[in-house]
Design a protein around this motif. Structure first.
Motif, short mmCIF file in Angstrom:
data_model
loop_
_atom_site.label_atom_id
_atom_site.label_comp_id
_atom_site.label_asym_id
_atom_site.label_seq_id
_atom_site.Cartn_x
_atom_site.Cartn_y
_atom_site.Cartn_z
N SER A 180 24.11 0.84 40.70
CA SER A 180 23.31 1.22 39.53
C SER A 180 23.28 0.06 38.54
N GLU A 181 22.07 -0.32 38.10
CA GLU A 181 21.91 -1.45 37.20
C GLU A 181 21.76 -1.01 35.75
N THR A 182 22.35 -1.78 34.85
CA THR A 182 22.25 -1.52 33.41
C THR A 182 21.78 -2.79 32.72
N THR A 183 20.71 -2.66 31.90
CA THR A 183 20.16 -3.82 31.22
C THR A 183 20.98 -4.16 29.97
N TYR A 184 20.71 -5.35 29.44
CA TYR A 184 21.38 -5.76 28.21
C TYR A 184 21.00 -4.84 27.05
N LEU A 185 19.76 -4.40 27.02
CA LEU A 185 19.32 -3.49 25.96
C LEU A 185 20.08 -2.16 26.05
N GLU A 186 20.23 -1.65 27.25
CA GLU A 186 20.96 -0.39 27.44
C GLU A 186 22.44 -0.56 27.10
N LEU A 187 23.03 -1.67 27.51
CA LEU A 187 24.43 -1.93 27.20
C LEU A 187 24.64 -2.03 25.69
N GLU A 188 23.78 -2.78 25.03
CA GLU A 188 23.88 -2.94 23.57
C GLU A 188 23.78 -1.58 22.88
N MET A 248 24.59 1.44 24.12
CA MET A 248 25.80 2.24 24.35
C MET A 248 26.98 1.72 23.55
N ILE A 249 27.07 0.39 23.42
CA ILE A 249 28.14 -0.20 22.62
C ILE A 249 28.01 0.24 21.16
N SER A 250 26.78 0.18 20.63
CA SER A 250 26.54 0.57 19.25
C SER A 250 26.86 2.05 19.02
N LYS A 251 26.43 2.89 19.94
CA LYS A 251 26.68 4.33 19.78
C LYS A 251 28.17 4.66 19.86
N PHE A 252 28.86 4.00 20.78
CA PHE A 252 30.29 4.25 20.88
C PHE A 252 31.01 3.75 19.63
N ALA A 253 30.59 2.60 19.14
CA ALA A 253 31.21 2.06 17.92
C ALA A 253 30.99 2.98 16.73
N GLY A 265 32.74 -1.98 22.16
CA GLY A 265 32.54 -0.99 21.10
C GLY A 265 33.68 -1.01 20.10
N ALA A 266 34.91 -1.09 20.60
CA ALA A 266 36.07 -1.14 19.72
C ALA A 266 36.09 -2.45 18.92
N LEU A 267 35.76 -3.57 19.58
CA LEU A 267 35.72 -4.85 18.87
C LEU A 267 34.65 -4.85 17.79
N LEU A 272 22.65 4.29 16.68
CA LEU A 272 22.39 2.87 16.93
C LEU A 272 22.61 2.04 15.67
N GLY A 273 22.65 2.69 14.53
CA GLY A 273 22.76 1.97 13.26
C GLY A 273 24.18 1.76 12.81
N VAL A 274 25.03 1.27 13.67
CA VAL A 274 26.43 1.05 13.31
C VAL A 274 26.55 -0.13 12.34
N GLU A 275 27.39 0.03 11.34
CA GLU A 275 27.64 -1.05 10.39
C GLU A 275 28.87 -1.84 10.83
N THR A 276 28.65 -3.06 11.24
CA THR A 276 29.75 -3.89 11.72
C THR A 276 30.44 -4.59 10.56
N PRO A 277 31.75 -4.47 10.45
CA PRO A 277 32.45 -5.18 9.38
C PRO A 277 32.42 -6.68 9.63
N GLN A 278 32.65 -7.44 8.57
CA GLN A 278 32.69 -8.89 8.72
C GLN A 278 33.91 -9.28 9.54
N LEU A 279 33.68 -10.01 10.61
CA LEU A 279 34.76 -10.44 11.48
C LEU A 279 35.00 -11.93 11.30
N ARG A 280 36.18 -12.28 10.82
CA ARG A 280 36.52 -13.69 10.66
C ARG A 280 37.07 -14.25 11.97
N ASP A 281 36.90 -15.55 12.13
CA ASP A 281 37.42 -16.20 13.34
C ASP A 281 38.91 -15.95 13.52
#
Length: 512
Positions: free
Chosen positions: A25-33, A35-40, A70-72, A157-166
């Motif tokens: 089963s294939e998953t595109t980058y759009l689909e992966l992005e 699912m990551i956003s929804k899980f986050a 998603g966790a990251l 899909l509208g997850v707010e990502t916190p600022q991640l420092r290096d």
């Protein structure tokens, strides 16, 4: 830049490109992005914030990929855990790691239920459905359980990502400790991004590559080389639930794989099937080996059998992990771990803390953006490992006049079982928990398939104690690869005048 933002950029550039293939089963980058956003976003709804620690106890699957990124994305610190660990082993890591949430599979929940009363800081057990028929309605942690699938469905899909420092911690990788307790190597967002990018650039991993991910994803070798490196460049990851030679050949042929990464044991198993009609590596352009040294004979025989180049390298969890690889544009030297990859510097240090002369054996030290920030809650151990900006690996090495490095000896007493690190003290600690054991010593013994196996020597208090009883005791407390293959009973262990056990004498006994 970090791996999360890079993945989002890749999805924007190549939305319809296949990110991964799992069970055909294939998953595109759009689909992966998505699912990551929804899980986050669902993690945020559950109360997880930047800096919270979340453990992943999962096998190779899309669940792992989505859970990790998603966790990251919410700024959590991810602690990958070997799903083969026993409750005894999990208990220490989860408590020492201050874990607040655990993402695992339904089939593994029994392990966590066994220690749930001790994991008072854990708020949720997020369960991935693997088809288990068991009902969890009567579970002692039923009120803390959440469905992974349902969280994705409910996410936004509208997850707010916190600022991640290096410099923010992204991962804590627990490595076996010489004291018997695992140490948590803290890797920053810069560590994991830079090493994935530099490794990909050095090995020319690009958007056209289709990389077989047969190594365990909880291991940083797979995480960097088989997952992060191809995904950040628009490549395709071919996810395998577990390694088997026939399945690797099947995936390589049907999915037109171009890169395979594995430990020497895997290459040995593949070579044994080279004469079979299904042994097709015709489209593989590069094989990558790490985890332990590959015997030169195995390397040469494999390359001849499959007409493919094997690039052997070196790494360790504390360096995210890659520091060296044999280059692709220059002659490969069998027996060498290669040269320093881009932006990473390796050098050999002598006993006086000075750089060793060419050809002189000393301790391998590493410097670069991939080197960990330290061990979690272990300041003294951190100061011993990180000195003057260099990570001291504990591995003895030498460098030739062309800048190729060679590992001469491994970390003292460490045993490598099929690419997995086993420290004798860890096994000895378990043996000493048995009431019938007076003394115990563990060494590595040669093994035709796994490279080494765990061999024990014990002195007992109870003359009726048997090997079978001790092996069952070990199986209850140790992951399968750490369980001894053989236990010898002695009247006394060889010691020096200060009472220190002479492991060399035991090794000599094995090699007689």
């Amino acid at each position: 830049m970090n791996i999360i933002d890079q993945l989002s950029l890749t999805a924007q550039k190549h939305p319809q490109k296949t990110a991964y293939v799992f069970q055909d089963s294939e998953t595109t980058y759009l689909e992966l992005e998505g699912m990551i956003s929804k899980f986050a976003s669902s993690l945020q709804q559950l109360g997880y914030r930047k800096g919270d620690h979340i453990a992943l106890a999962l096998g190779n699957s899309p669940y792992y990929v989505i859970a990790l990124y998603g966790a990251l994305r919410v700024g959590a610190v991810v602690i990958p855990v070997n799903p083969m660990y026993t409750p005894h082993e999990l208990d220490y890591i989860l408590k020492n790691g201050d874990v607040k949430g655990i993402i695992t599979m339904d089939m593994l929940m029994e392990k966590f239920e066994a220690i749930a009363n001790q994991l008072t800081d854990v708020k949720h057990y997020i369960c991935c459905d693997t088809g288990s028929s068991r009902s969890f309605d009567d579970s002692s942690v039923a009120n803390k359980m959440k469905s992974f699938t349902e969280l994705i469905k409910a996410g936004s899909l509208g997850v707010e990502t916190p600022q991640l420092r290096d410099s923010d911690t992204a991962l804590i990788l627990y490595t076996s400790g010489t004291t018997g307790k695992p140490k948590g190597a803290m890797l920053t967002h810069q560590n994991i991004y830079s090493n994935a990018k530099d490794t990909a650039d050095y090995l020319t991993i690009n958007g056209e590559d289709r990389v077989i991910a047969a190594l365990p994803m909880f291991h940083v070798f797979c995480l960097t080389v088989s997952l992060n490196a191809p995904l950040m460049n628009g490549g395709t990851v071919l996810i395998m639930p577990k390694f088997s030679p026939q399945d690797v050949f099947k995936v390589a042929s049907e999915q037109k794989a171009t890169i395979f990464a594995g430990v020497p044991t895997m290459y040995n198993y593949l070579l044994q099937r080279a004469a079979e009609p299904t042994a097709d590596f015709s489209r593989i352009r590069l094989c990558i080996s790490g985890g332990s040294s590959m015997p030169v004979a195995l390397l040469k025989n494999f390359e001849e059998a499959f007409n493919v180049r094997v690039s052997e390298g070196y790494g360790l969890s504390e360096a995210a992990p890659v520091t060296c690889f044999n280059p692709l544009d220059r002659p490969r030297k069998p027996g060498s771990i290669g040269q320093s990859i881009l932006n990473v510097e390796n050098k050999v240090m002598n006993e006086f803390g000075e750089e060793a002369e060419t050809g002189e054996v000393g301790e391998l030290a590493v410097c670069g953006p991939n080197v960990m920030k330290g061990y979690y809650k272990l300041q003294e151990e951190t100061e011993m490992a990180l000195r003057d900006g260099w990570l001291y690996t504990g591995d003895m090495a030498r460098m030739d006049n062309e800048g190729y490095f060679y590992i001469v000896d491994r970390k003292k007493d460490m045993i490598l079982v099929g690419g997995y690190n086993v420290y004798p003290r860890e096994v000895e600690e378990v043996l000493y928990e048995h009431p019938g054991i007076a003394e115990a010593a563990v060494i590595g013994a040669p093994h035709p398939e796994t490279g080494e196996s765990v061999k024990c020597f014990v002195v007992t208090k109870d003359p009726a104690l048997t090997e079978d009883v001790l092996l069952e005791f070990c199986k209850a407390h140790l992951a399968k690869y750490k369980v001894p293959s053989k236990i010898d009973f002695l009247d006394e262990l060889p010691k020096n005048t200060t009472g220190k056990i002479l492991r060399k004498s035991l090794r000599d006994k094995v090699n007689q």
